[in-house]
Design an enzyme around this catalytic site. Structure first.
Site, PDB file in Angstrom:
ATOM      1  N   ARG A  64       0.818  -1.225   0.000  1.00 42.19           N
ATOM      2  CA  ARG A  64       0.000   0.000   0.000  1.00 42.19           C
ATOM      3  C   ARG A  64       0.846   1.267   0.000  1.00 42.19           C
ATOM      4  O   ARG A  64       0.504   2.249   0.670  1.00 42.19           O
ATOM      5  CB  ARG A  64      -0.936   0.044   1.217  1.00 42.19           C
ATOM      6  CG  ARG A  64      -1.932  -1.064   1.260  1.00 42.19           C
ATOM      7  CD  ARG A  64      -3.338  -0.546   1.036  1.00 42.19           C
ATOM      8  NE  ARG A  64      -4.256  -1.654   1.124  1.00 42.19           N
ATOM      9  CZ  ARG A  64      -5.202  -1.779   2.036  1.00 42.19           C
ATOM     10  NH1 ARG A  64      -5.400  -0.838   2.903  1.00 42.19           N
ATOM     11  NH2 ARG A  64      -5.963  -2.843   2.031  1.00 42.19           N
ATOM     12  N   ARG A  77      -3.214   6.636   1.722  1.00 47.81           N
ATOM     13  CA  ARG A  77      -3.694   7.833   2.417  1.00 47.81           C
ATOM     14  C   ARG A  77      -2.683   8.525   3.322  1.00 47.81           C
ATOM     15  O   ARG A  77      -2.933   9.636   3.773  1.00 47.81           O
ATOM     16  CB  ARG A  77      -4.941   7.477   3.239  1.00 47.81           C
ATOM     17  CG  ARG A  77      -6.167   7.293   2.379  1.00 47.81           C
ATOM     18  CD  ARG A  77      -7.307   6.672   3.160  1.00 47.81           C
ATOM     19  NE  ARG A  77      -6.999   5.299   3.492  1.00 47.81           N
ATOM     20  CZ  ARG A  77      -7.846   4.459   4.073  1.00 47.81           C
ATOM     21  NH1 ARG A  77      -9.047   4.863   4.420  1.00 47.81           N
ATOM     22  NH2 ARG A  77      -7.493   3.215   4.327  1.00 47.81           N
ATOM     23  N   ARG A 116      -7.043  11.821  -4.932  1.00 47.02           N
ATOM     24  CA  ARG A 116      -8.272  11.115  -4.584  1.00 47.02           C
ATOM     25  C   ARG A 116      -9.453  12.085  -4.527  1.00 47.02           C
ATOM     26  O   ARG A 116     -10.566  11.765  -4.981  1.00 47.02           O
ATOM     27  CB  ARG A 116      -8.079  10.447  -3.236  1.00 47.02           C
ATOM     28  CG  ARG A 116      -9.209   9.592  -2.745  1.00 47.02           C
ATOM     29  CD  ARG A 116      -8.736   9.023  -1.416  1.00 47.02           C
ATOM     30  NE  ARG A 116      -9.645   8.068  -0.823  1.00 47.02           N
ATOM     31  CZ  ARG A 116     -10.593   8.406   0.043  1.00 47.02           C
ATOM     32  NH1 ARG A 116     -10.784   9.670   0.356  1.00 47.02           N
ATOM     33  NH2 ARG A 116     -11.345   7.470   0.575  1.00 47.02           N
ATOM     34  N   ASP A 131      -7.246  -2.575  -6.568  1.00 46.01           N
ATOM     35  CA  ASP A 131      -7.710  -3.239  -5.360  1.00 46.01           C
ATOM     36  C   ASP A 131      -7.969  -4.700  -5.670  1.00 46.01           C
ATOM     37  O   ASP A 131      -8.220  -5.043  -6.826  1.00 46.01           O
ATOM     38  CB  ASP A 131      -8.989  -2.586  -4.832  1.00 46.01           C
ATOM     39  CG  ASP A 131      -9.206  -2.953  -3.377  1.00 46.01           C
ATOM     40  OD1 ASP A 131      -8.595  -2.321  -2.507  1.00 46.01           O
ATOM     41  OD2 ASP A 131      -9.967  -3.913  -3.115  1.00 46.01           O
ATOM     42  N   TYR A 181     -15.033 -11.833   1.053  1.00 41.13           N
ATOM     43  CA  TYR A 181     -15.760 -10.579   0.811  1.00 41.13           C
ATOM     44  C   TYR A 181     -17.049 -10.824   0.022  1.00 41.13           C
ATOM     45  O   TYR A 181     -18.063 -10.178   0.263  1.00 41.13           O
ATOM     46  CB  TYR A 181     -14.866  -9.582   0.064  1.00 41.13           C
ATOM     47  CG  TYR A 181     -13.781  -8.988   0.939  1.00 41.13           C
ATOM     48  CD1 TYR A 181     -14.065  -7.929   1.803  1.00 41.13           C
ATOM     49  CD2 TYR A 181     -12.492  -9.492   0.925  1.00 41.13           C
ATOM     50  CE1 TYR A 181     -13.075  -7.383   2.599  1.00 41.13           C
ATOM     51  CE2 TYR A 181     -11.500  -8.947   1.729  1.00 41.13           C
ATOM     52  CZ  TYR A 181     -11.792  -7.894   2.566  1.00 41.13           C
ATOM     53  OH  TYR A 181     -10.825  -7.356   3.370  1.00 41.13           O
TER      54      TYR A 181
HETATM   55  O1  CP3 Z   1       0.151  -1.797  -2.378  1.00 38.33           O
HETATM   56  C1  CP3 Z   1      -0.301  -0.887  -3.101  1.00 38.33           C
HETATM   57  O2  CP3 Z   1       0.091   0.302  -3.047  1.00 38.33           O
HETATM   58  C2  CP3 Z   1      -1.314  -1.255  -4.190  1.00 38.33           C
HETATM   59  C3  CP3 Z   1      -2.645  -0.959  -3.886  1.00 38.33           C
HETATM   60  C4  CP3 Z   1      -3.529  -1.868  -3.066  1.00 38.33           C
HETATM   61  C5  CP3 Z   1      -4.717  -1.381  -2.486  1.00 38.33           C
HETATM   62  N1  CP3 Z   1      -5.403  -2.424  -1.966  1.00 38.33           N
HETATM   63  C6  CP3 Z   1      -5.105   0.024  -2.483  1.00 38.33           C
HETATM   64  C7  CP3 Z   1      -6.093   0.473  -1.498  1.00 38.33           C
HETATM   65  C8  CP3 Z   1      -3.485  -3.247  -2.818  1.00 38.33           C
HETATM   66  C9  CP3 Z   1      -2.403  -4.247  -3.162  1.00 38.33           C
HETATM   67  C10 CP3 Z   1      -4.692  -3.578  -2.133  1.00 38.33           C
HETATM   68  C11 CP3 Z   1      -5.042  -4.955  -1.749  1.00 38.33           C
HETATM   69  C12 CP3 Z   1      -6.198  -5.184  -0.886  1.00 38.33           C
HETATM   70  N2  CP3 Z   1      -7.414  -4.562  -0.883  1.00 38.33           N
HETATM   71  C13 CP3 Z   1      -6.256  -6.219   0.060  1.00 38.33           C
HETATM   72  C14 CP3 Z   1      -5.175  -7.245   0.308  1.00 38.33           C
HETATM   73  C15 CP3 Z   1      -4.050  -6.680   1.072  1.00 38.33           C
HETATM   74  C16 CP3 Z   1      -4.363  -6.402   2.501  1.00 38.33           C
HETATM   75  O3  CP3 Z   1      -4.306  -5.209   2.845  1.00 38.33           O
HETATM   76  O4  CP3 Z   1      -4.613  -7.340   3.224  1.00 38.33           O
HETATM   77  C17 CP3 Z   1      -7.530  -6.166   0.683  1.00 38.33           C
HETATM   78  C18 CP3 Z   1      -8.019  -7.064   1.796  1.00 38.33           C
HETATM   79  C19 CP3 Z   1      -8.251  -5.131   0.053  1.00 38.33           C
HETATM   80  C20 CP3 Z   1      -9.667  -4.704   0.303  1.00 38.33           C
HETATM   81  C21 CP3 Z   1      -9.656  -3.324   0.787  1.00 38.33           C
HETATM   82  N3  CP3 Z   1      -9.530  -2.233  -0.030  1.00 38.33           N
HETATM   83  C22 CP3 Z   1      -9.649  -2.879   2.134  1.00 38.33           C
HETATM   84  C23 CP3 Z   1      -9.763  -3.758   3.351  1.00 38.33           C
HETATM   85  C24 CP3 Z   1      -9.523  -1.475   2.096  1.00 38.33           C
HETATM   86  C25 CP3 Z   1      -9.389  -0.520   3.249  1.00 38.33           C
HETATM   87  C26 CP3 Z   1     -10.657   0.185   3.567  1.00 38.33           C
HETATM   88  C27 CP3 Z   1     -10.401   1.301   4.582  1.00 38.33           C
HETATM   89  O5  CP3 Z   1     -11.252   2.189   4.616  1.00 38.33           O
HETATM   90  O6  CP3 Z   1      -9.381   1.297   5.262  1.00 38.33           O
HETATM   91  C28 CP3 Z   1      -9.446  -1.089   0.740  1.00 38.33           C
HETATM   92  C29 CP3 Z   1      -9.298   0.276   0.218  1.00 38.33           C
HETATM   93  C30 CP3 Z   1      -7.946   0.611  -0.292  1.00 38.33           C
HETATM   94  N4  CP3 Z   1      -7.259  -0.163  -1.169  1.00 38.33           N
HETATM   95  C31 CP3 Z   1      -7.210   1.811  -0.028  1.00 38.33           C
HETATM   96  C32 CP3 Z   1      -6.051   1.726  -0.811  1.00 38.33           C
HETATM   97  C33 CP3 Z   1      -4.971   2.766  -0.942  1.00 38.33           C
HETATM   98  C34 CP3 Z   1      -7.656   2.972   0.840  1.00 38.33           C
HETATM   99  C35 CP3 Z   1      -8.784   3.594   0.088  1.00 38.33           C
HETATM  100  C36 CP3 Z   1      -8.960   5.080   0.238  1.00 38.33           C
HETATM  101  O7  CP3 Z   1      -8.205   5.866  -0.402  1.00 38.33           O
HETATM  102  O8  CP3 Z   1      -9.918   5.421   0.927  1.00 38.33           O
END
Ligand code: CP3
Length: 353
Positions: free
Chosen positions: A27, A31, A40, A77, A154
């Site tokens: 990630r 943020r 964003r 994602d 999910y």
């Molecule tokens: O690593 C990177 O920079 C690549 C981007 C990436 C994102 N999600 C961006 C993201 C990757 C590799 C993921 C994978 C992902 N997404 C996983 C597997 C990895 C892990 O963290 O276990 C999972 C379970 C998800 C599903 C998901 N998407 C979750 C649980 C969330 C967080 C929600 C929250 O509000 O905290 C997301 C959103 C997400 N995916 C964000 C980012 C940068 C934050 C979104 C935002 O900008 O609001």
């Protein structure tokens, strides 16, 4: 064949010699970066970023402009696949990902289809090509997907879950139905990752975030078996280069030998594992990626350097280590602490090579 200017990540994954330990951060575009939050806001929301290749390229490049990272990862994602299957992904503010139409009825499960990535996930494939152009062969681009089991969590729960009640009820009560979902998901992941490879992804990673929530036998049957099938289905080479794969089961420390045996090149470790002990268990078969506790980045720079040194020393001498956090970076991380981390890995690891 394209020649990477910095190929330390690929070399470390293939356990070839490198001058230092490569580092990237799960990630890394997120943020904690003010410029990410600005983009964003322009895109409207997180999915607006993911679904527009210009924005996805812009945010993928942001951490690379700040830090000497050894890899980029496609901004996207894991939940793009179930969204492409028609489940309706959305993010409710502060509640994480949700689906409008989670899998509740057997007929909905029987109707699931493998999406064609060149149609339903075109925006990701276009982002991969565009990011490759923006990177200009400086560092490799990592493509990724969720694991079949993590996606199923999910899809069945409809969002995040504390106890996985619905998916685990299905696992024990109607295992054939869960196997049907996992079969579709596996074929979807293979097609999706191969499309990313053809568009220019130079390594791929599979996030099995929830595999660690399973009982031992259930992990092997419902997660690991499908991870193995995916590895077997991936394109091994593209444009004259080997495409290494990384498998990360969060909470998978007890199954390292089994994960290392499925044919992947690298295994991701969370911070509960001692990376030196992990290397003694599997190090002659795979590279290891990890595994600094993301919370270390809340501490001051001198502490961060000390903790980086501990992970490097635990791994020991030689190639086969890709430095990373044990899970995604927190949104509350001070951005300057990531510079401390990256610089410390590069500087302190030279003595280990
Ligand atoms: O690593 C990177 O920079 C690549 C981007 C990436 C994102 N999600 C961006 C993201 C990757 C590799 C993921 C994978 C992902 N997404 C996983 C597997 C990895 C892990 O963290 O276990 C999972 C379970 C998800 C599903 C998901 N998407 C979750 C649980 C969330 C967080 C929600 C929250 O509000 O905290 C997301 C959103 C997400 N995916 C964000 C980012 C940068 C934050 C979104 C935002 O900008 O609001």
């Amino acid at each position: 064949m394209t020649k990477l200017k910095n190929d330390t990540l690929i070399r470390a994954l293939l356990r070839q010699p490198t001058p230092y330990t490569p580092v990237w951060v799960m990630r890394q575009a997120g943020r904690y970066l003010p410029e990410y939050n600005q983009t964003r806001a322009r895109a409207g929301n997180f999915l607006g970023l993911c679904k527009n290749p210009d924005y996805a390229t812009e945010v993928t490049m942001q951490p690379l402009a700040r830090y000497a990272l050894d890899a980029a990862i496609v901004f996207s994602d894991i939940l793009t696949i179930p969204d492409a299957m028609g489940l309706g992904l959305y993010f409710a503010d502060g509640e994480g990902p949700k689906f409008e139409r989670p899998l509740r009825e057997e007929w909905e499960i029987r109707n699931l289809r493998v999406p064609d990535p060149s149609v339903h996930l075109r925006y990701v494939i276009d982002a991969v090509s565009q990011i490759r152009r923006a990177l200009a062969d400086e560092v490799p681009l990592i493509g990724f997907s969720g694991s079949p089991f993590t996606l199923a969590c999910y899809m069945i729960e409809g969002g995040a879950s504390a106890d996985f009640r619905l998916v685990k009820t299905m696992l024990y009560q109607q295992p054939a139905l869960l196997h049907h979902i996992l079969d579709i998901n596996s074929r979807a992941v293979i097609d999706y990752l191969n499309a990313q490879i053809e568009a220019g992804a130079q390594a791929v990673m599979i996030f099995d975030t929830w595999g660690g929530a399973l009982a031992d036998a259930a992990y092997r049957e419902f997660s690991l078996a499908y991870l193995q099938r995916i590895i077997a289905g991936l394109k091994r080479e593209h444009d004259g280069a080997i495409i290494p794969s990384i498998v990360f089961t969060k909470g998978g420390g007890l199954w390292l030998e089994d994960i290392a045996a499925i044919g992947c090149d690298g295994v991701g470790l969370d911070w509960t594992v001692n990376i030196g002990a992990a290397r003694r268990r599997v190090g002659d078969r795979v590279a290891l990626q990890g595994n600094l506790d993301p919370a270390v980045l809340f501490a001051e720079p001198a502490i961060i350097r000390g903790q980086v040194q501990q992970v490097l020393d635990a791994y020991g001498h030689g190639s086969g280590h890709i430095f990373n956090l044990g899970h995604g970076i927190s949104q509350f991380t001070p951005p300057e602490h990531v510079a401390t981390l990256v610089d410390a890995v590069h500087e302190l690891s030279r003595a280990h090579h």
